[in-house]
Write a protein that holds these residues in place. Structure first.
Motif, PDB file in Angstrom:
ATOM      1  N   THR A   3     -40.080  13.750  10.741  1.00 47.21           N
ATOM      2  CA  THR A   3     -39.191  12.731  11.324  1.00 47.21           C
ATOM      3  C   THR A   3     -39.531  12.417  12.777  1.00 47.21           C
ATOM      4  OG1 THR A   3     -37.578  14.430  11.981  1.00 47.21           O
ATOM      5  CG2 THR A   3     -37.308  13.428   9.805  1.00 47.21           C
ATOM      6  N   GLU A   4     -40.683  12.879  13.250  1.00 46.26           N
ATOM      7  CA  GLU A   4     -41.130  12.638  14.629  1.00 46.26           C
ATOM      8  C   GLU A   4     -40.105  13.119  15.656  1.00 46.26           C
ATOM      9  OE1 GLU A   4     -42.347   8.640  15.231  1.00 46.26           O
ATOM     10  OE2 GLU A   4     -44.032   8.781  13.831  1.00 46.26           O
ATOM     11  N   GLY A   5     -39.591  14.310  15.412  1.00 51.23           N
ATOM     12  CA  GLY A   5     -38.720  14.959  16.381  1.00 51.23           C
ATOM     13  C   GLY A   5     -37.260  14.600  16.302  1.00 51.23           C
ATOM     14  N   ARG A   6     -36.846  13.859  15.277  1.00 52.05           N
ATOM     15  CA  ARG A   6     -35.435  13.440  15.208  1.00 52.05           C
ATOM     16  C   ARG A   6     -34.545  14.492  14.547  1.00 52.05           C
ATOM     17  NH1 ARG A   6     -38.169   8.622  14.041  1.00 52.05           N
ATOM     18  NH2 ARG A   6     -37.993   8.986  11.804  1.00 52.05           N
ATOM     19  N   VAL A   7     -35.095  15.319  13.695  1.00 58.34           N
ATOM     20  CA  VAL A   7     -34.304  16.328  12.988  1.00 58.34           C
ATOM     21  C   VAL A   7     -34.860  17.710  13.320  1.00 58.34           C
ATOM     22  CG1 VAL A   7     -33.526  17.190  10.756  1.00 58.34           C
ATOM     23  CG2 VAL A   7     -33.790  14.732  11.116  1.00 58.34           C
ATOM     24  N   LEU A   8     -34.051  18.522  13.979  1.00 54.60           N
ATOM     25  CA  LEU A   8     -34.461  19.872  14.358  1.00 54.60           C
ATOM     26  C   LEU A   8     -33.645  20.883  13.565  1.00 54.60           C
ATOM     27  CD1 LEU A   8     -36.339  21.398  16.307  1.00 54.60           C
ATOM     28  CD2 LEU A   8     -34.450  21.506  17.926  1.00 54.60           C
ATOM     29  N   VAL A   9     -34.332  21.698  12.796  1.00 58.66           N
ATOM     30  CA  VAL A   9     -33.672  22.692  11.955  1.00 58.66           C
ATOM     31  C   VAL A   9     -33.278  23.893  12.819  1.00 58.66           C
ATOM     32  CG1 VAL A   9     -33.958  24.211   9.958  1.00 58.66           C
ATOM     33  CG2 VAL A   9     -35.013  21.948   9.970  1.00 58.66           C
ATOM     34  N   PRO A  10     -32.087  24.450  12.614  1.00 61.89           N
ATOM     35  CA  PRO A  10     -31.702  25.646  13.384  1.00 61.89           C
ATOM     36  C   PRO A  10     -32.718  26.769  13.211  1.00 61.89           C
ATOM     37  CG  PRO A  10     -29.812  24.743  12.211  1.00 61.89           C
ATOM     38  CD  PRO A  10     -31.011  23.992  11.731  1.00 61.89           C
ATOM     39  N   MET A  11     -33.176  27.314  14.330  1.00 59.76           N
ATOM     40  CA  MET A  11     -34.171  28.386  14.291  1.00 59.76           C
ATOM     41  C   MET A  11     -34.101  29.147  15.606  1.00 59.76           C
ATOM     42  SD  MET A  11     -38.339  28.075  13.921  1.00 59.76           S
ATOM     43  CE  MET A  11     -38.478  27.305  15.539  1.00 59.76           C
ATOM     44  N   THR A  12     -33.957  30.445  15.507  1.00 62.96           N
ATOM     45  CA  THR A  12     -33.914  31.281  16.696  1.00 62.96           C
ATOM     46  C   THR A  12     -35.210  32.076  16.813  1.00 62.96           C
ATOM     47  OG1 THR A  12     -32.899  33.162  15.567  1.00 62.96           O
ATOM     48  CG2 THR A  12     -31.416  31.500  16.488  1.00 62.96           C
ATOM     49  N   MET A  13     -35.446  32.624  17.985  1.00 61.16           N
ATOM     50  CA  MET A  13     -36.630  33.460  18.172  1.00 61.16           C
ATOM     51  C   MET A  13     -36.565  34.716  17.319  1.00 61.16           C
ATOM     52  SD  MET A  13     -37.549  33.186  22.215  1.00 61.16           S
ATOM     53  CE  MET A  13     -37.822  31.584  22.994  1.00 61.16           C
ATOM     54  N   GLN A  14     -35.346  35.196  17.077  1.00 60.63           N
ATOM     55  CA  GLN A  14     -35.190  36.377  16.231  1.00 60.63           C
ATOM     56  C   GLN A  14     -35.619  36.064  14.802  1.00 60.63           C
ATOM     57  OE1 GLN A  14     -34.091  39.626  17.341  1.00 60.63           O
ATOM     58  NE2 GLN A  14     -35.151  39.964  15.388  1.00 60.63           N
ATOM     59  N   ASP A  15     -35.321  34.842  14.319  1.00 62.28           N
ATOM     60  CA  ASP A  15     -35.745  34.442  12.973  1.00 62.28           C
ATOM     61  C   ASP A  15     -37.269  34.486  12.855  1.00 62.28           C
ATOM     62  OD1 ASP A  15     -33.095  33.999  12.330  1.00 62.28           O
ATOM     63  OD2 ASP A  15     -33.165  31.875  12.864  1.00 62.28           O
ATOM     64  N   VAL A  16     -37.943  33.923  13.860  1.00 63.38           N
ATOM     65  CA  VAL A  16     -39.403  33.899  13.840  1.00 63.38           C
ATOM     66  C   VAL A  16     -39.967  35.312  13.984  1.00 63.38           C
ATOM     67  CG1 VAL A  16     -41.460  33.037  15.026  1.00 63.38           C
ATOM     68  CG2 VAL A  16     -39.452  31.557  14.747  1.00 63.38           C
ATOM     69  N   ALA A  17     -39.351  36.115  14.837  1.00 63.67           N
ATOM     70  CA  ALA A  17     -39.818  37.493  15.026  1.00 63.67           C
ATOM     71  C   ALA A  17     -39.701  38.287  13.733  1.00 63.67           C
ATOM     72  CB  ALA A  17     -39.014  38.163  16.142  1.00 63.67           C
ATOM     73  N   ASP A  18     -38.600  38.095  13.002  1.00 60.06           N
ATOM     74  CA  ASP A  18     -38.421  38.805  11.737  1.00 60.06           C
ATOM     75  C   ASP A  18     -39.487  38.401  10.724  1.00 60.06           C
ATOM     76  OD1 ASP A  18     -36.239  40.070  12.797  1.00 60.06           O
ATOM     77  OD2 ASP A  18     -34.771  38.686  11.928  1.00 60.06           O
ATOM     78  N   GLU A  19     -39.836  37.121  10.708  1.00 65.59           N
ATOM     79  CA  GLU A  19     -40.839  36.659   9.753  1.00 65.59           C
ATOM     80  C   GLU A  19     -42.236  37.158  10.121  1.00 65.59           C
ATOM     81  OE1 GLU A  19     -42.366  32.487   7.677  1.00 65.59           O
ATOM     82  OE2 GLU A  19     -40.418  32.628   8.686  1.00 65.59           O
ATOM     83  N   LEU A  20     -42.515  37.235  11.421  1.00 65.40           N
ATOM     84  CA  LEU A  20     -43.814  37.713  11.858  1.00 65.40           C
ATOM     85  C   LEU A  20     -43.903  39.237  11.873  1.00 65.40           C
ATOM     86  CD1 LEU A  20     -44.542  35.306  14.857  1.00 65.40           C
ATOM     87  CD2 LEU A  20     -45.602  35.277  12.606  1.00 65.40           C
ATOM     88  N   GLY A  21     -42.740  39.899  11.840  1.00 67.75           N
ATOM     89  CA  GLY A  21     -42.736  41.349  11.882  1.00 67.75           C
ATOM     90  C   GLY A  21     -43.011  41.904  13.263  1.00 67.75           C
ATOM     91  N   VAL A  22     -42.578  41.182  14.299  1.00 67.76           N
ATOM     92  CA  VAL A  22     -42.789  41.629  15.675  1.00 67.76           C
ATOM     93  C   VAL A  22     -41.440  41.652  16.386  1.00 67.76           C
ATOM     94  CG1 VAL A  22     -45.123  40.695  15.760  1.00 67.76           C
ATOM     95  CG2 VAL A  22     -43.203  39.284  16.515  1.00 67.76           C
ATOM     96  N   HIS A  23     -41.442  42.173  17.596  1.00 67.54           N
ATOM     97  CA  HIS A  23     -40.222  42.195  18.391  1.00 67.54           C
ATOM     98  C   HIS A  23     -39.946  40.801  18.933  1.00 67.54           C
ATOM     99  CE1 HIS A  23     -37.372  43.322  21.596  1.00 67.54           C
ATOM    100  NE2 HIS A  23     -37.114  44.356  20.818  1.00 67.54           N
TER     101      HIS A  23
END
Length: 499
Positions: free
Chosen positions: A368-388
């Motif tokens: 959508t060229e930046g019009r729709v941003l899905v909720p996402m926290t750094m903790q969500d990304v950290a959990d998926e990557l398996g890092v702190h």
């Protein structure tokens, strides 16, 4: 995935002492220490792409085991094309833009480090880099017309140096007099002369002084405006017309007129002059491209290593005939060189995994060229990557992502989620950026004569099923730069009165 950033050395020191012949006291202290290699990896991870070149060159200069491949460099950019070349490229791609508009984007970044003629927006570069007159230069020009004596000219130059980019005098006449060894009354006299220069309001001590100097003496409400600025500037700025009218015993129309005069003044008289921004351009660390409807993520410099082990010194290290001191020196240098290369590889690997996660989780954002941003926290990304979570924070700190339509801070992709209840009772999530957008739309469509309060906006959002508190609405409203209910109310009245 457990990355190399998660390793921590734990140093356990046990101290045993004898308090007496029969009593033994033991103290156990646990300290967390990062290994030097880990510290180096974290430092490299935080670096932006633009800083890597200096880091690589510095590392190669200090360590003989490292060498830079200048012919196949990560950071080798072609010279800027001429304006004629840019225009010819634009004309040659005209038909392509019509047939497939999504394929062509002036702000796109090509694969690899070299930027072709099509990627350069020449007019934008010229506009931002052209030297224009500064406030200090304009003041010096006016001072030169006075033909001051050498001593007075030195005082005037010092006074002009004390004027900030916003146009305020941030020094003191006493300090200038002391530094130049002159009388303060002479400095004050020249300071008053400086305050008579253009733009009107320049070299003022504070905001009230700056605004008063801009009010023309022919203004019908001159005395009222000056009195309100001197004594009730905050109330006037907040649009408290009724309060000022009652306390001062003057008609509301007069206060509204004074508010209109205040809005016509410039609180930053130096803002109209050229001010060189601290940063003009940024180098993205992650590039998102769209090819035939599919998005791909790449890390700047991921494909061409610019730093490697010196082959000749590596051969000498394997040679057993080297003297002991030379061999120990090369072994130490080799260990340090391997640590540098490992840090660069770790940074590249982390950013590649991070780019994949961002592209997958924020697919709607890129579509959508930046019009729709899905909720996402750094903790969500950290959990998926398996890092702190701190590793993710370091990886995105100060870095930018190049999307097909422009360059954005990577941190802007992270937003916390607010609960939303649908009409069927199902619980969903909405991002804080979407809530801010909704607040902007609500304010834009509110009745001009009776704007919504923060609680009113909160009630409307609650009616949409979004669980948000009044203080959160106030926080988001302030972040959007939207005035309070009273401020919007009287601003609207003043606008309607002027029309």
């Amino acid at each position: 995935m457990r990355g190399p950033y998660e390793g921590v050395w734990l140093l356990l020191s046990v101290k045993t002492g004898f308090e007496s012949q029969t009593t033994v006291s033991q103290q156990v202290k646990t300290k967390a220490r990062l290994a030097p290699e880990m510290v180096q990896s974290l430092q490299v991870l935080v670096m932006q792409a633009a800083d890597l070149e200096e880091y690589i060159l510095d590392a190669a200069e200090k360590n003989p085991m490292l060498e830079v491949d200048f012919e196949n460099d990560l950071f080798g950019f072609s010279p800027m094309p001429s304006e004629e070349a840019f225009e010819r490229a634009m004309e040659s791609f005209a038909d392509d833009r019509v047939e497939c508009p999504e394929k062509y984007c002036r702000g796109r970044v090509s694969q690899g480090p070299v930027a072709g003629a099509v990627e350069w927006d020449f007019s934008r570069i010229q506009d931002q880099c052209m030297e224009t007159e500064t406030l200090a230069a304009y003041l010096h020009l006016q001072a030169s017309a006075l033909c001051l004596k050498p001593q007075d000219q030195a005082i005037m130059d010092a006074l002009i140096e004390g004027v900030s980019e916003d146009g305020y005098f941030v020094c003191s006449s006493a300090q200038v007099a002391f530094d130049l060894g002159v009388k303060q009354d002479r400095v004050d006299s020249l300071l008053e002369t400086l305050r008579g220069f253009k733009p009107v309001g320049v070299a003022a001590y504070d905001l009230a002084d700056c605004l008063i100097r801009q009010v023309e003496s022919t203004e019908p409400l001159y005395e009222t405006v000056v009195m309100l600025i001197e004594r009730h500037l905050s109330d006037l700025a907040e649009g408290r017309v009724g309060l000022l009218s009652r306390e001062l015993g003057i008609p509301k129309e007069t206060v509204i007129g004074a508010l209109g005069v205040l809005k016509s003044l410039n609180p930053r008289p130096g803002s109209e002059f050229y001010q060189r921004p601290e940063y003009e351009y940024v180098v993205p660390d992650i590039v998102i491209t769209c090819n035939n409807g599919s998005f791909e993520a790449s890390v700047l410099g991921a494909s061409t290593p610019a730093l490697s082990i010196n082959v000749e010194y590596a051969r000498m290290l394997r040679d057993g005939s080297l003297p002991k001191e030379a061999r120990e020196y090369l072994q130490k240098s080799n260990a340090e060189a391997q640590a540098v290369l490992k840090s660069l590889d770790s940074r590249k690997g982390m950013l590649e995994h991070l780019a994949a996660v961002l592209l997958r989780r924020q697919a709607r954002f890129f579509v959508t060229e930046g019009r729709v941003l899905v909720p996402m926290t750094m903790q969500d990304v950290a959990d998926e990557l398996g890092v702190h979570v701190s590793t993710v924070s370091r990886a995105v700190s100060g870095k930018f992502l190049q999307a097909p339509w422009g360059c954005i801070p990577m941190k802007s992709l992270f937003t916390r989620a607010l609960p939303k209840t649908s009409a069927q009772g199902a619980t969903q999530q909405v991002s804080s950026s979407d809530v801010k957008s909704m607040i902007s739309n609500i304010v834009a469509s509110e009745p001009k004569e009776d704007p919504y309060s923060d609680q009113g906006i909160c009630d409307i959002l609650n009616g949409y099923g979004i669980e948000v508190k009044r203080r959160t609405v106030a926080k988001y409203r302030n972040a959007l730069g939207i005035d309070s209910q009273s401020g919007r109310k009287w601003a609207n009245r003043a606008a309607m009165g002027n029309s």
